[in-house]
Design a protein around this motif. Structure first.
Motif, PDB file in Angstrom:
ATOM      1  N   ASN B 106      27.334  32.164  29.946  1.00 29.84           N
ATOM      2  CA  ASN B 106      28.358  33.099  29.068  1.00 29.84           C
ATOM      3  C   ASN B 106      29.013  34.276  29.360  1.00 29.84           C
ATOM      4  N   VAL B 107      29.439  33.865  30.509  1.00 32.54           N
ATOM      5  CA  VAL B 107      30.066  35.069  31.604  1.00 32.54           C
ATOM      6  C   VAL B 107      31.650  34.295  31.393  1.00 32.54           C
ATOM      7  N   ASP B 108      32.078  35.725  30.878  1.00 31.09           N
ATOM      8  CA  ASP B 108      33.316  35.782  30.688  1.00 31.09           C
ATOM      9  C   ASP B 108      34.464  35.398  31.936  1.00 31.09           C
ATOM     10  N   VAL B 109      34.385  36.757  32.587  1.00 28.18           N
ATOM     11  CA  VAL B 109      35.059  36.712  34.106  1.00 28.18           C
ATOM     12  C   VAL B 109      33.576  35.870  35.563  1.00 28.18           C
ATOM     13  N   GLU B 119      41.124  36.492  63.283  1.00 23.61           N
ATOM     14  CA  GLU B 119      41.681  35.889  64.984  1.00 23.61           C
ATOM     15  C   GLU B 119      41.333  37.421  65.578  1.00 23.61           C
ATOM     16  N   ASP B 120      41.718  38.813  65.178  1.00 27.35           N
ATOM     17  CA  ASP B 120      42.159  40.077  65.684  1.00 27.35           C
ATOM     18  C   ASP B 120      40.569  40.373  65.509  1.00 27.35           C
ATOM     19  N   GLY B 121      38.919  39.904  65.134  1.00 24.96           N
ATOM     20  CA  GLY B 121      37.542  40.937  64.905  1.00 24.96           C
ATOM     21  C   GLY B 121      37.859  40.941  63.788  1.00 24.96           C
ATOM     22  N   ASN B 122      38.749  41.651  63.686  1.00 27.86           N
ATOM     23  CA  ASN B 122      38.404  41.989  61.809  1.00 27.86           C
ATOM     24  C   ASN B 122      37.983  41.166  61.234  1.00 27.86           C
ATOM     25  N   LEU B 123      37.360  42.363  59.770  1.00 27.52           N
ATOM     26  CA  LEU B 123      37.749  41.591  58.773  1.00 27.52           C
ATOM     27  C   LEU B 123      37.724  40.897  57.608  1.00 27.52           C
ATOM     28  N   VAL B 124      38.088  39.993  57.007  1.00 30.20           N
ATOM     29  CA  VAL B 124      38.741  39.242  55.577  1.00 30.20           C
ATOM     30  C   VAL B 124      38.698  39.097  54.797  1.00 30.20           C
ATOM     31  N   VAL B 125      39.042  39.314  53.724  1.00 32.39           N
ATOM     32  CA  VAL B 125      37.951  39.226  52.276  1.00 32.39           C
ATOM     33  C   VAL B 125      38.834  38.412  51.219  1.00 32.39           C
ATOM     34  N   LYS B 126      38.479  37.317  50.660  1.00 39.79           N
ATOM     35  CA  LYS B 126      38.752  37.162  49.518  1.00 39.79           C
ATOM     36  C   LYS B 126      38.171  36.717  48.979  1.00 39.79           C
ATOM     37  N   ILE B 127      39.650  36.958  47.658  1.00 44.20           N
ATOM     38  CA  ILE B 127      38.457  36.741  46.347  1.00 44.20           C
ATOM     39  C   ILE B 127      39.658  36.648  44.770  1.00 44.20           C
ATOM     40  N   ARG B 128      38.621  35.386  44.013  1.00 45.69           N
ATOM     41  CA  ARG B 128      40.028  35.099  43.440  1.00 45.69           C
ATOM     42  C   ARG B 128      38.707  35.436  42.266  1.00 45.69           C
ATOM     43  N   LEU B 129      39.590  35.489  41.010  1.00 42.72           N
ATOM     44  CA  LEU B 129      39.059  35.793  39.591  1.00 42.72           C
ATOM     45  C   LEU B 129      39.060  34.864  38.864  1.00 42.72           C
ATOM     46  N   HIS B 130      38.544  34.436  37.635  1.00 44.37           N
ATOM     47  CA  HIS B 130      37.962  33.126  37.119  1.00 44.37           C
ATOM     48  C   HIS B 130      37.925  33.545  36.139  1.00 44.37           C
ATOM     49  N   ASP B 131      39.034  33.263  34.484  1.00 44.81           N
ATOM     50  CA  ASP B 131      38.829  33.417  33.362  1.00 44.81           C
ATOM     51  C   ASP B 131      38.408  32.111  32.661  1.00 44.81           C
ATOM     52  N   VAL B 132      36.466  32.185  32.955  1.00 43.42           N
ATOM     53  CA  VAL B 132      35.695  31.586  32.073  1.00 43.42           C
ATOM     54  C   VAL B 132      35.980  30.359  31.238  1.00 43.42           C
ATOM     55  N   LEU B 138      42.736  34.345  37.100  1.00 45.33           N
ATOM     56  CA  LEU B 138      42.972  35.067  36.986  1.00 45.33           C
ATOM     57  C   LEU B 138      43.746  35.914  37.211  1.00 45.33           C
ATOM     58  N   GLY B 139      44.890  36.170  37.194  1.00 41.24           N
ATOM     59  CA  GLY B 139      45.953  36.624  38.088  1.00 41.24           C
ATOM     60  C   GLY B 139      45.716  35.535  39.630  1.00 41.24           C
ATOM     61  N   GLN B 140      46.341  35.694  40.565  1.00 41.90           N
ATOM     62  CA  GLN B 140      46.554  34.877  41.895  1.00 41.90           C
ATOM     63  C   GLN B 140      45.154  35.690  42.863  1.00 41.90           C
ATOM     64  N   GLY B 141      45.126  34.848  44.311  1.00 39.94           N
ATOM     65  CA  GLY B 141      43.894  34.991  44.584  1.00 39.94           C
ATOM     66  C   GLY B 141      44.010  36.571  45.894  1.00 39.94           C
ATOM     67  N   SER B 159      37.217  46.101  44.556  1.00 40.46           N
ATOM     68  CA  SER B 159      37.164  46.491  43.184  1.00 40.46           C
ATOM     69  C   SER B 159      38.008  47.330  42.119  1.00 40.46           C
ATOM     70  N   ASP B 160      38.807  47.826  43.063  1.00 41.94           N
ATOM     71  CA  ASP B 160      39.461  48.258  42.400  1.00 41.94           C
ATOM     72  C   ASP B 160      40.880  47.629  41.670  1.00 41.94           C
ATOM     73  N   VAL B 161      41.046  46.143  42.439  1.00 47.50           N
ATOM     74  CA  VAL B 161      41.899  45.371  41.643  1.00 47.50           C
ATOM     75  C   VAL B 161      41.191  44.423  40.380  1.00 47.50           C
ATOM     76  N   ILE B 162      39.732  43.858  40.841  1.00 54.41           N
ATOM     77  CA  ILE B 162      39.138  42.952  39.696  1.00 54.41           C
ATOM     78  C   ILE B 162      38.844  44.413  38.634  1.00 54.41           C
ATOM     79  N   TYR B 163      38.796  45.814  38.392  1.00 60.06           N
ATOM     80  CA  TYR B 163      38.587  47.119  38.294  1.00 60.06           C
ATOM     81  C   TYR B 163      40.595  46.597  36.879  1.00 60.06           C
ATOM     82  N   SER B 164      41.643  47.004  37.667  1.00 59.36           N
ATOM     83  CA  SER B 164      42.564  46.851  36.798  1.00 59.36           C
ATOM     84  C   SER B 164      42.628  45.404  36.480  1.00 59.36           C
ATOM     85  N   ARG B 165      42.705  44.366  36.812  1.00 51.80           N
ATOM     86  CA  ARG B 165      42.633  43.005  36.324  1.00 51.80           C
ATOM     87  C   ARG B 165      42.503  42.911  34.857  1.00 51.80           C
TER      88      ARG B 165
END
Lengths: 180, 443
Positions: B106-109, B119-132, B138-141, B159-165
């Motif tokens: 019973n998960v909605d999202v 490559e520059d040593g920075n952190l790279v974070v990717k997310i995707r939201l899925h409409d189950v 749910l929108g672009q990654g 978190s702001d992206v998720i909340y907003s979507r």
């Protein structure tokens, strides 16, 4: 000794009624500084506090602060001076006229019931009421400045009317002059 | 479709709760508003721990996932379905999702994510939201990069992206709170200007406590604070540039100035000025430093706040005999009283959305923080205690912060947040007594 005198003066303050000029003597036995001897030997003996300032006590800041009273109190949300406050301010003005090299800061305060902003403005109203009264009594405007502390500097810390009534106050702060 | 419907119904519930309070406030007789802690259906979301795509990022992946979930949970709107109930496992960020595994619990999202070192040593974070239930994205990654030390901000931005979507409204996680830290006894407090992240992390003291500092407010850009300081011996308005640390006085006058607030365009500051015991509202243009008087009245006029369009002002005044809230135009004309309930009203603060005005209300010995529409209707009280005071809005206008002072010699203030609906009253952790919060814009 100085401490004792201040304590007795604070006693006067707590009793609110103005203490007479003879408050520098005490009827009860006091600690003579040689231990805890407050025994029977001293009962019935009037013990005087020796203080070189006593002969000109009127001209001391302590006299102003404790004998006359450095503060007046206000009703809730009020800045009008009570008759009791006016009597104190008349004495303050008289003292200030005769100690003409002193300057004063008139601090307005409020109790904690009310918002920070409103209490700042209320403290300013109260200090202005005192300034205006002292001015009418002949104190030169250039000797007086005002500041409001709103509810930032309560005198008493409890959260009921016994403390709030002590915190709704204006304090006339004597700036110590050279030689005093 | 189904998700869109659920989101709409979720927002409808939030608005409906608002409506309920207002219906009560408009009933006949004395204004009596129950604080509505109504129960809404929480929005179920699952987020398996983000995949660590490069070696040495497992800890970062866990920390970022945890912080995002903690952010969502703190809103009081989401139900986080814990990893222990998950049937499906996400092992690869780009593999197709087995939606049936998530439907079954019973998960909605579903939120999936991955963390790697660029490559520059920075952190790279990717997310995707899925409409189950729609079995679709749910929108672009979304991809964010940042330095290791900024991992919290990365998590807040996501978190702001998720909340907003999901809610259709702006977020408020990548924000900061400035406030006053209080030390010492009640009769001799030391007050220090302090700033921290919205969630209480990264606390920094900005002043040393030599002078009393009161009621800071953020500039619209979030890079300056304006406040009242006793640095000159009496209350005066100062502004502090957070980029270069420069503190400057706003108006050079022997009069007391206090209760400042930036105009929405950041070009002007409105504040109270006390001349001969009388407090009126003034506005100063920050480039010309010229002060313009706006109210001219023997009453106390203070706590001005601009409407978000910059065209109106709400303020408090005791011109009627008790303190009430009024609105007026920028020239001080068209004055209209908007608070009519029992008790006194102060510290109006216009919502960034323009709809509501938050306030402090005192009835007898009880204080409330509440909201009303800008015309004074739909009053709703959100809190109640010995002393609640000084509301400030989240940038999305859905959450408020205020401070609550405990009574007594050892009592002191703490910061609280509460939803516009009165739900989710939460005490914030601060290292010391804390008062006078101001919420930054979204970074």
């Amino acid at each position: 000794m100085k401490l004792l005198r201040i304590l007795s003066l604070i006693g006067c303050l707590l009793l609110i009624a103005g203490c007479g000029a003879n408050t520098i003597t005490r009827g009860s036995a006091v600690n003579t500084g040689s231990g805890d001897d407050t025994g029977d030997d001293f009962t019935g003996i009037e013990d005087s506090v020796i203080d070189t300032e006593s002969e000109y006590a009127y001209f001391s800041k302590d006299y102003f602060d404790y004998e006359i009273g450095d503060r007046v109190f206000f009703a809730l949300n009020e800045s009008a001076l009570s008759n009791e406050a006016k009597e104190i301010l008349i004495e303050q003005a008289d003292w200030l006229q005769r100690n003409s090299d002193t300057t004063i800061t008139i601090e307005g305060h409020a109790d904690e019931r009310g918002t920070r902003e409103y209490n700042l403005a209320l403290g300013a109203r109260r200090s202005e009421a005192v300034r205006t009264f002292l001015l009418q009594q002949g104190v030169d405007a250039v000797r007086m400045s005002t500041v409001s502390y709103g509810k930032e500097r309560p005198f008493a810390a409890c959260s009921d009317e016994t403390c709030w009534s002590k915190n709704r106050r204006v304090v006339t702060l004597i700036e110590e002059t050279a030689g005093s | 479709m189904r998700l869109a419907f659920r989101v709409l119904s979720f927002l409808a519930i939030v608005s409906f709760l608002g409506g309920q309070g207002s219906a009560q406030s408009r009933s006949d007789g004395p204004l009596q508003i129950e604080i509505n802690e109504g129960i809404i259906q929480l929005f179920p979301i699952a987020a398996p721990q983000f995949i660590a795509e490069s070696s040495g990022t497992t800890k970062q992946a866990k920390d970022i996932t945890d912080l995002i979930l903690s952010n969502l949970e703190r809103t009081g709107l989401f139900k986080i379905v814990p990893e222990s109930s998950h049937i499906g496992k996400i092992t690869n960020f780009d593999s197709p999702v087995q939606f049936s595994d998530w439907k079954a619990i019973n998960v909605d999202v579903l939120l999936t994510g991955a963390v790697a070192h660029g490559e520059d040593g920075n952190l790279v974070v990717k997310i995707r939201l899925h409409d189950v239930f729609a079995e679709s994205s749910l929108g672009q990654g979304v991809l964010y990069r940042g330095t290791e030390s900024n991992w919290r901000r990365l998590a807040h931005k996501i978190s702001d992206v998720i909340y907003s979507r999901i809610t259709g409204e702006g977020g408020y996680f990548d924000t900061r709170i400035a406030f006053i830290s209080e030390f010492g006894t009640k009769t001799n407090r030391t007050k220090r200007l302090t700033i921290m992240d919205y969630d209480g992390a990264n606390v920094r003291f900005l002043t040393d406590g030599t002078s009393l500092i009161l009621a800071p407010r953020f500039s619209p850009e979030g890079n300056e604070l304006i406040y009242t300081s006793y640095r000159t011996g009496k209350p005066s308005v100062f502004r502090l540039n957070l980029r270069n640390g420069r503190e400057t006085r706003v108006l050079d006058t022997p009069d007391m100035t206090f209760s400042p607030r930036f105009s929405p365009d950041g070009k002007n500051v409105m504040f109270s000025r006390t001349t001969r015991g009388n407090t009126d509202i003034y506005e100063t243009n920050l480039s010309t430093n010229e002060a313009r008087r706006i109210t001219r009245n023997r009453a106390i006029d203070t706590a001005p706040t601009y409407s978000p369009d910059g065209k109106s002002i709400a303020f408090e005044s005791d011109r009627s005999g008790t303190t009430q809230i009024y609105t007026m135009n920028l020239r001080g004309g068209n004055v209209s009283r908007i608070s009519f309930g029992e008790g006194t009203y102060g510290t109006p603060v216009w919502s960034p959305r323009g709809d509501y005005i938050a306030f402090t209300k005192q009835v007898g010995n009880i204080f409330h923080v509440g909201v009303m529409l800008a015309d004074g209707t739909e009053e709703r009280l959100l809190s109640r205690s010995f002393l609640d005071e000084g509301p400030t809005w989240a940038p999305n206008g859905r959450v408020l912060l205020f401070f609550r002072e405990e009574p007594g010699e050892r009592g002191g203030p703490s910061l609280y947040s509460v939803d516009l609906t009165g739900r989710n009253l939460t005490k914030l952790d601060t290292p010391n007594f804390a008062s006078d919060p101001t919420w930054s814009p979204l970074r």
